[in-house]
Scaffold this motif. Structure first.
Motif, PDB file in Angstrom:
ATOM      1  N   MET A   1       3.437   5.930   3.127  1.00 21.83           N
ATOM      2  CA  MET A   1       4.526   5.083   2.677  1.00 21.83           C
ATOM      3  C   MET A   1       4.010   3.651   2.539  1.00 21.83           C
ATOM      4  O   MET A   1       3.332   3.139   3.421  1.00 21.83           O
ATOM      5  CB  MET A   1       5.651   5.152   3.706  1.00 21.83           C
ATOM      6  CG  MET A   1       6.791   4.229   3.377  1.00 21.83           C
ATOM      7  SD  MET A   1       8.166   4.350   4.517  1.00 21.83           S
ATOM      8  CE  MET A   1       7.626   3.288   5.820  1.00 21.83           C
ATOM      9  N   ALA A   2       4.309   3.031   1.454  1.00 24.15           N
ATOM     10  CA  ALA A   2       3.899   1.643   1.234  1.00 24.15           C
ATOM     11  C   ALA A   2       4.582   0.731   2.244  1.00 24.15           C
ATOM     12  O   ALA A   2       5.639   1.050   2.790  1.00 24.15           O
ATOM     13  CB  ALA A   2       4.250   1.225  -0.175  1.00 24.15           C
ATOM     14  N   CYS A   3       3.981  -0.395   2.490  1.00 26.95           N
ATOM     15  CA  CYS A   3       4.504  -1.352   3.462  1.00 26.95           C
ATOM     16  C   CYS A   3       5.892  -1.839   3.039  1.00 26.95           C
ATOM     17  O   CYS A   3       6.076  -2.295   1.901  1.00 26.95           O
ATOM     18  CB  CYS A   3       3.553  -2.536   3.584  1.00 26.95           C
ATOM     19  SG  CYS A   3       4.118  -3.761   4.782  1.00 26.95           S
ATOM     20  N   GLN A  32      -3.283 -11.857  -1.812  1.00 31.26           N
ATOM     21  CA  GLN A  32      -4.310 -11.444  -2.760  1.00 31.26           C
ATOM     22  C   GLN A  32      -4.144  -9.963  -3.126  1.00 31.26           C
ATOM     23  O   GLN A  32      -3.647  -9.166  -2.327  1.00 31.26           O
ATOM     24  CB  GLN A  32      -5.699 -11.657  -2.142  1.00 31.26           C
ATOM     25  CG  GLN A  32      -6.020 -13.103  -1.869  1.00 31.26           C
ATOM     26  CD  GLN A  32      -6.138 -13.901  -3.152  1.00 31.26           C
ATOM     27  OE1 GLN A  32      -6.663 -13.416  -4.150  1.00 31.26           O
ATOM     28  NE2 GLN A  32      -5.641 -15.122  -3.124  1.00 31.26           N
ATOM     29  N   PRO A  33      -4.578  -9.586  -4.317  1.00 29.79           N
ATOM     30  CA  PRO A  33      -4.481  -8.180  -4.727  1.00 29.79           C
ATOM     31  C   PRO A  33      -5.170  -7.212  -3.758  1.00 29.79           C
ATOM     32  O   PRO A  33      -4.684  -6.092  -3.556  1.00 29.79           O
ATOM     33  CB  PRO A  33      -5.165  -8.162  -6.092  1.00 29.79           C
ATOM     34  CG  PRO A  33      -4.971  -9.545  -6.618  1.00 29.79           C
ATOM     35  CD  PRO A  33      -5.064 -10.442  -5.401  1.00 29.79           C
ATOM     36  N   MET A  34      -6.263  -7.634  -3.139  1.00 38.38           N
ATOM     37  CA  MET A  34      -6.942  -6.737  -2.186  1.00 38.38           C
ATOM     38  C   MET A  34      -6.068  -6.466  -0.971  1.00 38.38           C
ATOM     39  O   MET A  34      -6.081  -5.369  -0.420  1.00 38.38           O
ATOM     40  CB  MET A  34      -8.287  -7.313  -1.771  1.00 38.38           C
ATOM     41  CG  MET A  34      -9.310  -7.251  -2.893  1.00 38.38           C
ATOM     42  SD  MET A  34     -10.899  -7.947  -2.465  1.00 38.38           S
ATOM     43  CE  MET A  34     -11.431  -6.804  -1.204  1.00 38.38           C
ATOM     44  N   ARG A  35      -5.294  -7.442  -0.539  1.00 38.07           N
ATOM     45  CA  ARG A  35      -4.377  -7.211   0.582  1.00 38.07           C
ATOM     46  C   ARG A  35      -3.269  -6.269   0.133  1.00 38.07           C
ATOM     47  O   ARG A  35      -2.836  -5.405   0.901  1.00 38.07           O
ATOM     48  CB  ARG A  35      -3.782  -8.502   1.096  1.00 38.07           C
ATOM     49  CG  ARG A  35      -2.814  -8.206   2.241  1.00 38.07           C
ATOM     50  CD  ARG A  35      -2.500  -9.343   3.127  1.00 38.07           C
ATOM     51  NE  ARG A  35      -3.614 -10.003   3.733  1.00 38.07           N
ATOM     52  CZ  ARG A  35      -4.167  -9.662   4.904  1.00 38.07           C
ATOM     53  NH1 ARG A  35      -3.738  -8.612   5.571  1.00 38.07           N
ATOM     54  NH2 ARG A  35      -5.144 -10.368   5.401  1.00 38.07           N
ATOM     55  N   ALA A  36      -2.797  -6.403  -1.085  1.00 38.23           N
ATOM     56  CA  ALA A  36      -1.767  -5.496  -1.600  1.00 38.23           C
ATOM     57  C   ALA A  36      -2.281  -4.064  -1.653  1.00 38.23           C
ATOM     58  O   ALA A  36      -1.501  -3.120  -1.514  1.00 38.23           O
ATOM     59  CB  ALA A  36      -1.281  -5.959  -2.970  1.00 38.23           C
ATOM     60  N   ASP A  37      -3.593  -3.880  -1.825  1.00 36.93           N
ATOM     61  CA  ASP A  37      -4.170  -2.539  -1.767  1.00 36.93           C
ATOM     62  C   ASP A  37      -3.912  -1.904  -0.405  1.00 36.93           C
ATOM     63  O   ASP A  37      -3.610  -0.716  -0.306  1.00 36.93           O
ATOM     64  CB  ASP A  37      -5.678  -2.569  -2.038  1.00 36.93           C
ATOM     65  CG  ASP A  37      -6.016  -2.804  -3.495  1.00 36.93           C
ATOM     66  OD1 ASP A  37      -5.134  -2.606  -4.365  1.00 36.93           O
ATOM     67  OD2 ASP A  37      -7.165  -3.185  -3.766  1.00 36.93           O
ATOM     68  N   VAL A  38      -4.032  -2.682   0.668  1.00 36.37           N
ATOM     69  CA  VAL A  38      -3.728  -2.178   2.011  1.00 36.37           C
ATOM     70  C   VAL A  38      -2.247  -1.826   2.086  1.00 36.37           C
ATOM     71  O   VAL A  38      -1.870  -0.752   2.559  1.00 36.37           O
ATOM     72  CB  VAL A  38      -4.096  -3.210   3.098  1.00 36.37           C
ATOM     73  CG1 VAL A  38      -3.653  -2.729   4.474  1.00 36.37           C
ATOM     74  CG2 VAL A  38      -5.578  -3.513   3.094  1.00 36.37           C
ATOM     75  N   TYR A  43      -7.115   3.492  -1.298  1.00 38.00           N
ATOM     76  CA  TYR A  43      -8.455   3.651  -0.724  1.00 38.00           C
ATOM     77  C   TYR A  43      -8.432   4.109   0.736  1.00 38.00           C
ATOM     78  O   TYR A  43      -9.312   3.781   1.516  1.00 38.00           O
ATOM     79  CB  TYR A  43      -9.249   2.351  -0.865  1.00 38.00           C
ATOM     80  CG  TYR A  43      -9.182   1.768  -2.244  1.00 38.00           C
ATOM     81  CD1 TYR A  43      -9.741   2.432  -3.334  1.00 38.00           C
ATOM     82  CD2 TYR A  43      -8.511   0.575  -2.483  1.00 38.00           C
ATOM     83  CE1 TYR A  43      -9.655   1.916  -4.621  1.00 38.00           C
ATOM     84  CE2 TYR A  43      -8.418   0.052  -3.771  1.00 38.00           C
ATOM     85  CZ  TYR A  43      -8.990   0.721  -4.820  1.00 38.00           C
ATOM     86  OH  TYR A  43      -8.899   0.210  -6.085  1.00 38.00           O
ATOM     87  N   GLY A  44      -7.412   4.840   1.125  1.00 39.03           N
ATOM     88  CA  GLY A  44      -7.323   5.351   2.487  1.00 39.03           C
ATOM     89  C   GLY A  44      -6.905   4.317   3.521  1.00 39.03           C
ATOM     90  O   GLY A  44      -7.007   4.564   4.717  1.00 39.03           O
ATOM     91  N   LEU A  45      -6.425   3.167   3.083  1.00 41.14           N
ATOM     92  CA  LEU A  45      -5.992   2.107   3.998  1.00 41.14           C
ATOM     93  C   LEU A  45      -4.515   2.282   4.338  1.00 41.14           C
ATOM     94  O   LEU A  45      -3.771   2.929   3.609  1.00 41.14           O
ATOM     95  CB  LEU A  45      -6.224   0.733   3.366  1.00 41.14           C
ATOM     96  CG  LEU A  45      -7.675   0.419   3.036  1.00 41.14           C
ATOM     97  CD1 LEU A  45      -7.781  -0.814   2.159  1.00 41.14           C
ATOM     98  CD2 LEU A  45      -8.479   0.239   4.312  1.00 41.14           C
ATOM     99  N   SER A  46      -4.109   1.685   5.448  1.00 45.95           N
ATOM    100  CA  SER A  46      -2.727   1.792   5.900  1.00 45.95           C
ATOM    101  C   SER A  46      -2.293   0.472   6.526  1.00 45.95           C
ATOM    102  O   SER A  46      -3.045  -0.105   7.318  1.00 45.95           O
ATOM    103  CB  SER A  46      -2.631   2.907   6.942  1.00 45.95           C
ATOM    104  OG  SER A  46      -1.461   2.791   7.698  1.00 45.95           O
ATOM    105  N   PRO A  47      -1.101  -0.017   6.231  1.00 48.69           N
ATOM    106  CA  PRO A  47      -0.644  -1.252   6.858  1.00 48.69           C
ATOM    107  C   PRO A  47      -0.628  -1.166   8.385  1.00 48.69           C
ATOM    108  O   PRO A  47      -1.035  -2.094   9.074  1.00 48.69           O
ATOM    109  CB  PRO A  47       0.774  -1.443   6.308  1.00 48.69           C
ATOM    110  CG  PRO A  47       0.829  -0.652   5.057  1.00 48.69           C
ATOM    111  CD  PRO A  47      -0.126   0.486   5.255  1.00 48.69           C
TER     112      PRO A  47
END
Length: 89
Positions: A1-3, A32-38, A43-47
């Protein structure tokens, strides 16, 4: 689930943007867009596991999941000594 703390905004108080920008409601600023990726679990990241803003807001300690604290996503908090260019002998 997205943040749940991530939103996308087309403007701020002073400007209209050509494209939506990622905004973190926890810190009250655009990120930043890279933080939005989290935030979007790319890429397997999770908030809950990878975002210090999310974890601090929800009172999660880094050692609870075995995760290490990140090197810091906010350059304004860095002391500038981490990569000063000096080498140890």
């Amino acid at each position: 689930m997205a943040c749940p703390h991530l939103s996308y905004r087309e403007s701020d108080a002073d400007h209209d943007f050509d494209t939506e920008r990622a905004y973190c409601t926890v810190v009250g600023r655009f990120v930043q867009p890279m933080r939005a990726d989290v935030c979007n679990e790319r890429y397997g990241l999770s908030p809950a596991a990878d975002c210090e803003f999310y974890r601090d807001h929800h009172g999660l300690a880094w050692d609870e999941s075995g995760a290490e604290a990140p090197g810091g996503g906010d350059d304004s908090k860095r002391s500038g000594t981490e990569n000063s260019g000096a080498e140890e002998s």
